[in-house]
Scaffold this motif. Structure first.
Motif, PDB file in Angstrom:
ATOM      1  N   ASP A   4      35.410  45.700  32.464  1.00 22.16           N
ATOM      2  CA  ASP A   4      34.406  46.443  31.721  1.00 22.16           C
ATOM      3  C   ASP A   4      34.641  47.908  32.071  1.00 22.16           C
ATOM      4  OD1 ASP A   4      32.148  47.742  30.704  1.00 22.16           O
ATOM      5  OD2 ASP A   4      30.832  46.043  31.109  1.00 22.16           O
ATOM      6  N   THR A   5      35.338  48.621  31.195  1.00 28.04           N
ATOM      7  CA  THR A   5      35.702  50.004  31.504  1.00 28.04           C
ATOM      8  C   THR A   5      34.475  50.909  31.609  1.00 28.04           C
ATOM      9  OG1 THR A   5      36.096  50.474  29.149  1.00 28.04           O
ATOM     10  CG2 THR A   5      37.977  49.778  30.474  1.00 28.04           C
ATOM     11  N   ALA A   6      33.431  50.625  30.845  1.00 25.81           N
ATOM     12  CA  ALA A   6      32.215  51.427  30.915  1.00 25.81           C
ATOM     13  C   ALA A   6      31.571  51.333  32.287  1.00 25.81           C
ATOM     14  CB  ALA A   6      31.230  51.003  29.834  1.00 25.81           C
ATOM     15  N   LYS A   7      31.706  50.167  32.935  1.00 24.23           N
ATOM     16  CA  LYS A   7      31.153  49.961  34.269  1.00 24.23           C
ATOM     17  C   LYS A   7      32.182  50.182  35.366  1.00 24.23           C
ATOM     18  CE  LYS A   7      27.686  46.595  32.787  1.00 24.23           C
ATOM     19  NZ  LYS A   7      27.172  45.214  32.955  1.00 24.23           N
ATOM     20  N   SER A   8      33.414  50.523  34.980  1.00 27.05           N
ATOM     21  CA  SER A   8      34.511  50.731  35.939  1.00 27.05           C
ATOM     22  C   SER A   8      34.659  49.530  36.868  1.00 27.05           C
ATOM     23  CB  SER A   8      34.281  52.005  36.756  1.00 27.05           C
ATOM     24  OG  SER A   8      34.237  53.148  35.923  1.00 27.05           O
ATOM     25  N   THR A   9      34.627  48.334  36.281  1.00 25.37           N
ATOM     26  CA  THR A   9      34.605  47.106  37.069  1.00 25.37           C
ATOM     27  C   THR A   9      35.582  46.080  36.516  1.00 25.37           C
ATOM     28  OG1 THR A   9      32.285  47.457  37.675  1.00 25.37           O
ATOM     29  CG2 THR A   9      33.154  45.232  37.930  1.00 25.37           C
ATOM     30  N   VAL A  10      36.271  45.394  37.416  1.00 21.01           N
ATOM     31  CA  VAL A  10      37.136  44.263  37.093  1.00 21.01           C
ATOM     32  C   VAL A  10      36.505  43.001  37.653  1.00 21.01           C
ATOM     33  CG1 VAL A  10      39.407  43.227  37.445  1.00 21.01           C
ATOM     34  CG2 VAL A  10      39.209  45.672  37.041  1.00 21.01           C
ATOM     35  N   TYR A  11      36.612  41.902  36.912  1.00 21.75           N
ATOM     36  CA  TYR A  11      35.998  40.644  37.309  1.00 21.75           C
ATOM     37  C   TYR A  11      37.054  39.549  37.450  1.00 21.75           C
ATOM     38  CZ  TYR A  11      31.868  43.038  35.478  1.00 21.75           C
ATOM     39  OH  TYR A  11      30.876  43.949  35.230  1.00 21.75           O
ATOM     40  N   LEU A  12      36.763  38.590  38.303  1.00 24.26           N
ATOM     41  CA  LEU A  12      37.527  37.357  38.368  1.00 24.26           C
ATOM     42  C   LEU A  12      36.538  36.204  38.268  1.00 24.26           C
ATOM     43  CD1 LEU A  12      40.370  36.104  38.701  1.00 24.26           C
ATOM     44  CD2 LEU A  12      39.850  35.872  41.141  1.00 24.26           C
TER      45      LEU A  12
END
Length: 126
Positions: free
Chosen positions: A72-80
């Motif tokens: 989620d680029t808006a949240k500057s977050t990568v998920y697994l």
């Protein structure tokens, strides 16, 4: 410059699910390849999955149908997202960023990544 913070680990029964998060500084998520690694006791650190700056993804065969990487680029977050967890998935999971922006290949070895989070423990019970 690049700072990474993982969260979401914990204790879960076999067959359950967990979602790990990696909060990254600045524009890292949209410019760097982002990877997830894991390290179990007595074993080498193992590549799990990665997502490129372009949005392309890659994961190892043992988790391909169970784990899913996203961002989620808006949240500057990568998920697994980890589903159908098995005891052999038990490990410390680390988020990592490539050594520089706009890489042309997806690195799969730890030495090819320049930035690391602190790790989060995932324990899967039988």
């Amino acid at each position: 410059q690049v700072q990474l913070v993982e969260s979401g680990g914990g204790l879960v029964q076999a067959g359950g699910s967990l979602r790990l998060s990696c909060a990254a500084s600045g524009r890292t998520v949209s410019q760097y390849t982002m990877g997830w690694f894991r390290q179990a006791p007595g074993k080498e650190r193992e590549f799990v999955a990665a997502i490129m700056w372009s949005g392309s993804t890659y994961s190892i065969n043992s988790v391909k149908d169970r784990f899913f990487i996203s961002r989620d680029t808006a949240k500057s977050t990568v998920y697994l997202q980890m589903n159908s967890l098995k005891p052999e998935d038990t490990a410390v999971y680390y988020c990592a960023a490539d050594r520089g922006p706009f890489g042309v290949v997806i690195p799969t070895t730890p030495s090819r990544y320049g930035y690391w989070g602190q790790g989060t423990q995932v324990t899967v019970s039988s």
